[in-house]
Design a protein around this motif. Structure first.
Motif, PDB file in Angstrom:
ATOM      1  N   VAL A 150       0.847  -1.193   0.000  1.00  0.00           N
ATOM      2  CA  VAL A 150       0.000   0.000   0.000  1.00  0.00           C
ATOM      3  C   VAL A 150       0.884   1.245   0.000  1.00  0.00           C
ATOM      4  O   VAL A 150       1.819   1.341   0.795  1.00  0.00           O
ATOM      5  CB  VAL A 150      -0.944  -0.002   1.224  1.00  0.00           C
ATOM      6  CG1 VAL A 150      -1.701   1.305   1.347  1.00  0.00           C
ATOM      7  CG2 VAL A 150      -1.901  -1.176   1.156  1.00  0.00           C
ATOM      8  N   ASP A 151       0.579   2.184  -0.893  1.00  0.00           N
ATOM      9  CA  ASP A 151       1.366   3.412  -1.017  1.00  0.00           C
ATOM     10  C   ASP A 151       0.760   4.593  -0.278  1.00  0.00           C
ATOM     11  O   ASP A 151       1.481   5.503   0.133  1.00  0.00           O
ATOM     12  CB  ASP A 151       1.519   3.775  -2.505  1.00  0.00           C
ATOM     13  CG  ASP A 151       2.223   2.673  -3.257  1.00  0.00           C
ATOM     14  OD1 ASP A 151       3.410   2.459  -2.992  1.00  0.00           O
ATOM     15  OD2 ASP A 151       1.578   2.009  -4.088  1.00  0.00           O
ATOM     16  N   ALA A 152      -0.552   4.624  -0.129  1.00  0.00           N
ATOM     17  CA  ALA A 152      -1.216   5.714   0.586  1.00  0.00           C
ATOM     18  C   ALA A 152      -2.368   5.130   1.392  1.00  0.00           C
ATOM     19  O   ALA A 152      -3.041   4.208   0.937  1.00  0.00           O
ATOM     20  CB  ALA A 152      -1.729   6.770  -0.385  1.00  0.00           C
ATOM     21  N   LYS A 153      -2.554   5.677   2.588  1.00  0.00           N
ATOM     22  CA  LYS A 153      -3.620   5.205   3.473  1.00  0.00           C
ATOM     23  C   LYS A 153      -4.525   6.375   3.817  1.00  0.00           C
ATOM     24  O   LYS A 153      -4.052   7.438   4.215  1.00  0.00           O
ATOM     25  CB  LYS A 153      -3.015   4.616   4.745  1.00  0.00           C
ATOM     26  CG  LYS A 153      -2.166   3.393   4.471  1.00  0.00           C
ATOM     27  CD  LYS A 153      -1.554   2.837   5.734  1.00  0.00           C
ATOM     28  CE  LYS A 153      -0.752   1.589   5.407  1.00  0.00           C
ATOM     29  NZ  LYS A 153      -0.193   0.969   6.618  1.00  0.00           N
ATOM     30  N   ILE A 154      -5.829   6.143   3.663  1.00  0.00           N
ATOM     31  CA  ILE A 154      -6.824   7.177   3.953  1.00  0.00           C
ATOM     32  C   ILE A 154      -7.738   6.634   5.048  1.00  0.00           C
ATOM     33  O   ILE A 154      -8.568   5.773   4.798  1.00  0.00           O
ATOM     34  CB  ILE A 154      -7.630   7.540   2.691  1.00  0.00           C
ATOM     35  CG1 ILE A 154      -6.681   7.978   1.574  1.00  0.00           C
ATOM     36  CG2 ILE A 154      -8.648   8.622   3.015  1.00  0.00           C
ATOM     37  CD1 ILE A 154      -7.341   8.161   0.236  1.00  0.00           C
ATOM     38  N   PRO A 155      -7.573   7.130   6.283  1.00  0.00           N
ATOM     39  CA  PRO A 155      -8.382   6.623   7.393  1.00  0.00           C
ATOM     40  C   PRO A 155      -9.795   7.194   7.389  1.00  0.00           C
ATOM     41  O   PRO A 155     -10.076   8.196   6.745  1.00  0.00           O
ATOM     42  CB  PRO A 155      -7.597   7.105   8.629  1.00  0.00           C
ATOM     43  CG  PRO A 155      -6.908   8.342   8.170  1.00  0.00           C
ATOM     44  CD  PRO A 155      -6.602   8.130   6.706  1.00  0.00           C
ATOM     45  N   GLY A 156     -10.655   6.544   8.153  1.00  0.00           N
ATOM     46  CA  GLY A 156     -12.025   7.026   8.322  1.00  0.00           C
ATOM     47  C   GLY A 156     -13.016   5.894   8.273  1.00  0.00           C
ATOM     48  O   GLY A 156     -12.726   4.821   7.757  1.00  0.00           O
ATOM     49  N   CYS A 157     -14.186   6.154   8.849  1.00  0.00           N
ATOM     50  CA  CYS A 157     -15.259   5.169   8.826  1.00  0.00           C
ATOM     51  C   CYS A 157     -16.587   5.926   8.859  1.00  0.00           C
ATOM     52  O   CYS A 157     -17.039   6.333   9.912  1.00  0.00           O
ATOM     53  CB  CYS A 157     -15.172   4.227  10.010  1.00  0.00           C
ATOM     54  SG  CYS A 157     -16.437   2.948  10.010  1.00  0.00           S
ATOM     55  N   ALA A 158     -17.113   6.159   7.754  1.00  0.00           N
ATOM     56  CA  ALA A 158     -16.624   6.053   6.389  1.00  0.00           C
ATOM     57  C   ALA A 158     -15.725   7.262   6.088  1.00  0.00           C
ATOM     58  O   ALA A 158     -15.810   8.290   6.758  1.00  0.00           O
ATOM     59  CB  ALA A 158     -17.795   6.036   5.412  1.00  0.00           C
ATOM     60  N   VAL A 159     -14.911   7.121   5.080  1.00  0.00           N
ATOM     61  CA  VAL A 159     -13.987   8.196   4.716  1.00  0.00           C
ATOM     62  C   VAL A 159     -14.758   9.402   4.189  1.00  0.00           C
ATOM     63  O   VAL A 159     -15.865   9.270   3.676  1.00  0.00           O
ATOM     64  CB  VAL A 159     -12.973   7.735   3.658  1.00  0.00           C
ATOM     65  CG1 VAL A 159     -12.081   6.675   4.204  1.00  0.00           C
ATOM     66  CG2 VAL A 159     -13.657   7.283   2.388  1.00  0.00           C
ATOM     67  N   ARG A 160     -14.128  10.548   4.306  1.00  0.00           N
ATOM     68  CA  ARG A 160     -14.722  11.770   3.740  1.00  0.00           C
ATOM     69  C   ARG A 160     -14.220  11.927   2.316  1.00  0.00           C
ATOM     70  O   ARG A 160     -13.045  11.671   2.034  1.00  0.00           O
ATOM     71  CB  ARG A 160     -14.317  12.980   4.562  1.00  0.00           C
ATOM     72  CG  ARG A 160     -14.844  12.961   5.970  1.00  0.00           C
ATOM     73  CD  ARG A 160     -14.364  14.133   6.760  1.00  0.00           C
ATOM     74  NE  ARG A 160     -13.560  15.017   5.917  1.00  0.00           N
ATOM     75  CZ  ARG A 160     -13.048  16.158   6.289  1.00  0.00           C
ATOM     76  NH1 ARG A 160     -13.227  16.582   7.491  1.00  0.00           N
ATOM     77  NH2 ARG A 160     -12.330  16.894   5.472  1.00  0.00           N
TER      78      ARG A 160
END
Length: 149
Positions: free
Chosen positions: A119-129
């Motif tokens: 994985v090169d980039a991680k976008i956190p959130g639940c659900a993401v914005r």
């Protein structure tokens, strides 16, 4: 250099893959890619469903037993250089699919995306914005463009 090669050199193509979960992040990703409100196309980023045309694989959800092999096949079909963006808590950690001890049930859930592919980039959130999806994808653009030149 042909017209197709020249135009592809100046644009980025995303392929979305859902590997399990509640679909909350998928809805936000599609909203980001297809909605005129967020207009990711202003950055010359486009959606494709063909892995041979993709530059970036965007993955949401925990990787389940049933989606691991298809995910690997899709990843291997993407030409180099390729990048992977993991989107949402489930794709990053397994999210709500962990058991009460904080572990992933190995017989059903393989785990977060980086347990299966890099994985090169991680976008956190639940659900993401959607704003975070745009920021995560756009953060890769200079690297991708440099490698394409």
């Amino acid at each position: 250099m042909g017209i197709k090669s020249q135009s592809r050199k100046k644009s980025i193509h995303l392929m979305l893959v859902y590997t399990g979960g509640c679909n909350g992040c998928d809805i936000e990703i599609v909203n980001t890619v297809l909605s005129p409100k967020f207009d990711i196309e202003q950055y010359n980023v486009y959606l494709t469903w063909n892995p041979r045309e993709a530059d970036v694989l965007v993955v949401s959800g925990p990787v389940t037993y049933w989606t691991k092999e298809p995910l690997l096949k899709i990843y291997e079909s993407i030409p180099n250089p390729k990048f992977v963006v993991a989107v949402g808590a489930c794709a990053l950690t397994g999210g709500v699919y962990k058991n009460i001890h904080g572990e992933l049930p190995s017989e059903e859930i393989e785990g977060p995306v980086d347990n299966v592919i890099p994985v090169d980039a991680k976008i956190p959130g639940c659900a993401v914005r959607p704003e975070d999806v745009v920021a995560g994808v756009v953060s890769l653009l200079p690297i991708i463009q440099e490698l394409k030149d």
